[in-house]
Design a protein around this motif. Structure first.
Motif, PDB file in Angstrom:
ATOM      1  N   ASP A  61       1.403   1.751   6.283  1.00 54.83           N
ATOM      2  CA  ASP A  61       0.551   1.479   4.960  1.00 54.83           C
ATOM      3  C   ASP A  61       0.108   0.322   4.777  1.00 54.83           C
ATOM      4  O   ASP A  61       0.961  -0.669   4.342  1.00 54.83           O
ATOM      5  CB  ASP A  61       1.823   2.208   4.193  1.00 54.83           C
ATOM      6  CG  ASP A  61       2.970   3.566   4.479  1.00 54.83           C
ATOM      7  OD1 ASP A  61       1.994   4.315   4.694  1.00 54.83           O
ATOM      8  OD2 ASP A  61       3.991   3.666   4.133  1.00 54.83           O
ATOM      9  N   PRO A  62      -1.578   0.720   4.569  1.00 52.78           N
ATOM     10  CA  PRO A  62      -2.230  -0.863   3.999  1.00 52.78           C
ATOM     11  C   PRO A  62      -1.543  -0.825   2.156  1.00 52.78           C
ATOM     12  O   PRO A  62      -1.284   0.578   2.021  1.00 52.78           O
ATOM     13  CB  PRO A  62      -3.843  -0.332   3.923  1.00 52.78           C
ATOM     14  CG  PRO A  62      -3.437   1.474   4.918  1.00 52.78           C
ATOM     15  CD  PRO A  62      -1.810   1.781   4.673  1.00 52.78           C
ATOM     16  N   ALA A  63      -1.621  -2.359   2.367  1.00 54.78           N
ATOM     17  CA  ALA A  63      -1.607  -2.616   0.834  1.00 54.78           C
ATOM     18  C   ALA A  63      -2.401  -2.448   0.607  1.00 54.78           C
ATOM     19  O   ALA A  63      -3.814  -2.985   0.796  1.00 54.78           O
ATOM     20  CB  ALA A  63      -0.991  -4.210   0.751  1.00 54.78           C
ATOM     21  N   PRO A  64      -2.079  -1.991  -1.382  1.00 57.51           N
ATOM     22  CA  PRO A  64      -3.591  -2.461  -2.038  1.00 57.51           C
ATOM     23  C   PRO A  64      -3.164  -3.662  -2.661  1.00 57.51           C
ATOM     24  O   PRO A  64      -2.824  -4.912  -2.287  1.00 57.51           O
ATOM     25  CB  PRO A  64      -2.546  -1.499  -3.843  1.00 57.51           C
ATOM     26  CG  PRO A  64      -1.565  -1.718  -3.061  1.00 57.51           C
ATOM     27  CD  PRO A  64      -0.719  -1.863  -1.924  1.00 57.51           C
ATOM     28  N   ARG A  65      -5.243  -3.848  -2.744  1.00 63.42           N
ATOM     29  CA  ARG A  65      -5.108  -5.191  -3.264  1.00 63.42           C
ATOM     30  C   ARG A  65      -6.163  -5.320  -4.165  1.00 63.42           C
ATOM     31  O   ARG A  65      -6.002  -6.275  -5.041  1.00 63.42           O
ATOM     32  CB  ARG A  65      -6.143  -5.404  -2.017  1.00 63.42           C
ATOM     33  CG  ARG A  65      -5.629  -5.925  -0.163  1.00 63.42           C
ATOM     34  CD  ARG A  65      -4.336  -7.009  -0.690  1.00 63.42           C
ATOM     35  NE  ARG A  65      -4.016  -7.307   0.051  1.00 63.42           N
ATOM     36  CZ  ARG A  65      -2.431  -7.493   0.437  1.00 63.42           C
ATOM     37  NH1 ARG A  65      -2.012  -7.592  -0.804  1.00 63.42           N
ATOM     38  NH2 ARG A  65      -2.263  -7.995   1.225  1.00 63.42           N
ATOM     39  N   TYR A  66      -6.796  -4.400  -5.011  1.00 60.89           N
ATOM     40  CA  TYR A  66      -7.841  -4.328  -5.929  1.00 60.89           C
ATOM     41  C   TYR A  66      -7.457  -2.505  -7.096  1.00 60.89           C
ATOM     42  O   TYR A  66      -7.985  -1.358  -6.280  1.00 60.89           O
ATOM     43  CB  TYR A  66      -9.550  -3.869  -6.021  1.00 60.89           C
ATOM     44  CG  TYR A  66      -9.607  -5.568  -6.739  1.00 60.89           C
ATOM     45  CD1 TYR A  66      -8.893  -6.709  -7.129  1.00 60.89           C
ATOM     46  CD2 TYR A  66     -10.693  -4.291  -8.591  1.00 60.89           C
ATOM     47  CE1 TYR A  66      -9.964  -7.286  -7.756  1.00 60.89           C
ATOM     48  CE2 TYR A  66     -10.768  -5.456  -8.700  1.00 60.89           C
ATOM     49  CZ  TYR A  66     -10.672  -6.928  -9.141  1.00 60.89           C
ATOM     50  OH  TYR A  66     -11.688  -7.614 -10.302  1.00 60.89           O
TER      51      TYR A  66
END
Length: 210
Positions: A61-66
């Motif tokens: 699961d990719p981490a949220p950045r914006y």
């Protein structure tokens, strides 16, 4: 923050405290998954809860950045946050940053609810998340992710939930349909407690692709 009730199927039992940035961008306050959110330039009002063992996010699961929210000035970076020494989910110090609880699902995960929280104000100004309470159903929320395409959610409702009756089970889910919760403080400011009486909780679901 005040203690959140146990979350069904979740091993963490935390708090969400201090959703108002003290001063303009300083003095970290705590937030807690399984508790309520506080605000203003108030002292740390977290309530101890039973020890918990956070479960790490799946590597896929990719981490949220914006984070951006349609029709608002919410256009802010997301940082990963964990659990403070007091057993609460941490909130970033700057009022213009949002914190994602990294021990829960990530936005775009196949199941469970991702939780992102931020301060509601400072001692002198409103923070971007102060606009959450006025979001209309259908408003689009876009989350840019690390090394992956952005995911878009659609607001289904905004709820003002009293902190002394906070239902953590409805917020911090690790199973069930995928979703997103945006959380901050709201309601009436309580001088005696130096805290807001409620949490503003935005519920959003994955937007349908055209």
């Amino acid at each position: 923050m005040h203690p959140w009730r146990s979350v069904v199927g979740v091993t963490v039992c935390l708090l969400i405290a201090g959703c108002a940035a003290p001063g303009d961008t300083t003095s970290p306050q705590s937030v807690a998954p399984e508790a309520a959110v506080t605000a203003k330039a108030a002292p740390d009002t977290t309530v101890p809860v039973r020890p918990a063992t956070p479960v790490a996010r799946a590597p896929k699961d990719p981490a949220p950045r914006y984070l951006t929210v349609e029709g608002t000035t919410i256009n802010m970076p997301i940082v990963e946050v964990g659990v403070s020494a007091g057993g609460a989910m941490e909130i970033p110090e700057p009022f213009n940053e949002a914190g994602w609880y990294r021990f829960g699902p990530a936005p775009g995960a196949a199941a469970g609810t991702a939780v992102i929280a931020a301060h509601v104000d400072t001692t002198s100004n409103s923070a971007p998340f102060s606009q959450l309470r006025s979001l209309a159903p259908g408003t689009l929320v876009t989350v840019q992710r690390d090394g992956a395409e952005a995911v878009t959610f659609q607001v289904t409702g905004v709820e003002l939930m009293a902190k002394d009756a906070f239902d953590g089970a409805s917020i911090f889910r690790r199973d069930g349909p995928p979703g997103l919760k945006l959380v901050t403080c709201g309601g009436r400011w309580l001088d005696e407690q130096q805290d807001y009486g409620d949490n503003v909780i935005v519920t959003a679901v994955p937007a349908r692709r055209p």
